[in-house]
Design a protein around this motif. Structure first.
Motif, short mmCIF file in Angstrom:
data_model
loop_
_atom_site.label_atom_id
_atom_site.label_comp_id
_atom_site.label_asym_id
_atom_site.label_seq_id
_atom_site.Cartn_x
_atom_site.Cartn_y
_atom_site.Cartn_z
N ALA A 156 0.83 -1.20 0.00
CA ALA A 156 0.00 0.00 0.00
C ALA A 156 0.87 1.25 0.00
N GLN A 157 0.34 2.31 -0.60
CA GLN A 157 1.03 3.59 -0.59
C GLN A 157 0.20 4.66 0.12
N SER A 158 -0.90 4.23 0.70
CA SER A 158 -1.74 5.14 1.48
C SER A 158 -2.49 4.32 2.52
N LYS A 160 -5.61 4.38 3.06
CA LYS A 160 -6.86 3.90 2.47
C LYS A 160 -6.65 2.55 1.79
N GLU A 161 -5.47 2.35 1.20
CA GLU A 161 -5.19 1.08 0.52
C GLU A 161 -5.00 -0.06 1.52
N ASP A 176 -7.77 9.93 4.72
CA ASP A 176 -6.66 9.13 4.20
C ASP A 176 -5.32 9.74 4.60
N ARG A 178 -1.48 9.59 2.81
CA ARG A 178 -0.67 9.09 1.70
C ARG A 178 0.81 9.27 2.00
#
Length: 313
Positions: A156-158, A160-161, A176, A178
């Protein structure tokens, strides 16, 4: 990478503590090539962001240390910049970065509140709750994660992911976070104005891709600084390059280092073939003494290889 006596983290921190290196990284990778950060405006900060968290009856001491943190002054204002070096994919990295940043914000809040208390500043009932006054403002914190491995980042890069599927009503109001990820393997889009920074990213990419000929073509006649060579060695997981860099006086020649690396790879390949031959002959029931004569090694070494080979199986 074999132990060279110097930790990779120390090599990275030493390189990125240089204000010219640090400013070039952020100006290029974060600010799109604009000169937002001036090297002479940078000031190193304490990397320890450990803190004590308390909510009602819940108490916890969090021990966290960042890799490199600097403050970039701009007139009377400033921005806090941090670097995290990452060798392996960390599937919780966005959360980890968020915690680092949150602890840094908390640390600044406590410092501001402490100054008010020390100065004996009068506070309203609302200001007393947090220790912050209505006009107090925090400073922005920007963290960049440098990922240096040949395997593409698939995490993941955030924040939210990292979260499971959310209904649109929840997703629309979800806060979120990031993270700024720089993958060395995918860094060809950047051109760093600092020669040292450009060199570590470019040569590392060439080595990842096995394009030693390009290293020889573009850097054959150049002397690479010791600290630059050491970072390249860490990024490419080559203790040989690290040792060559640290032992060099006045810089190193990358072509010479790569020739040694290629020769070492050939030797390791020959050794691996010999070990496989020993194990095959042992599996056929050939006596250890006879095997040792065939491969021209001592009986002790042959016995060791057979023992290691059987353990691996």
């Amino acid at each position: 990478m074999r132990n060279t006596g110097i930790k990779p983290d120390a090599i990275f921190k030493n390189f990125w503590r240089d204000n010219g290196h640090f400013a070039s990284l952020f100006n290029t990778a974060i600010f799109g090539g604009k000169t937002v950060i001036q090297p002479e405006e940078l000031k190193e900060l304490d990397t320890d962001v450990s803190n004590f968290i308390k909510f009602g009856k819940y108490e916890e001491s969090l021990t966290r240390t960042r890799d490199v943190v600097k403050k970039a002054a701009n007139d009377t204002d400033f921005v806090i910049l941090g670097i995290e070096n990452q060798r392996k994919i960390h599937y919780g990295m966005p959360l980890r970065v968020m915690i680092y940043d949150a602890l840094s914000y908390l640390k600044e809040c406590q410092e501001i509140a402490g100054k008010h208390k020390e100065a004996g500043d009068k506070a309203t009932a609302e200001e007393f709750l947090s220790g912050l006054h209505k006009g107090d403002r925090l400073h922005p914190i920007i963290t960049i994660v440098i990922y240096y491995d040949e395997k593409p980042w698939d995490g993941a890069q955030s924040l939210k992911e990292m979260i499971g599927d959310m209904p649109s009503e929840v997703s629309g109001v979800f806060s979120d976070y990031r993270m700024n990820l720089l993958q060395v393997k995918e860094s060809s889009q950047y051109h760093f104005d600092n020669e040292d920074v450009q060199t570590i990213f470019e040569i590392t990419r060439f080595i990842y891709q096995g394009e030693f000929d390009k290293v020889k073509k573009f850097y054959g006649e150049k002397t690479v600084k010791s600290d630059v060579g050491a970072v390249i060695g860490v990024m490419t997981d080559s203790s040989l390059i690290v040792e060559e860099a640290l032992e060099s006086e006045g810089g190193m020649n990358m072509c010479t280092a790569l020739e040694k690396l290629e020769e070492k790879s050939r030797e390791e390949g020959r050794l691996e073939m010999k070990q496989e031959t020993v194990l095959s002959m042992a599996n056929l029931g050939m006596p250890v003494e006879q095997i040792a004569t065939v491969v021209k090694e001592s009986v002790g070494i042959v016995q060791k290889w057979i023992s290691e080979g059987k353990a691996a199986i």
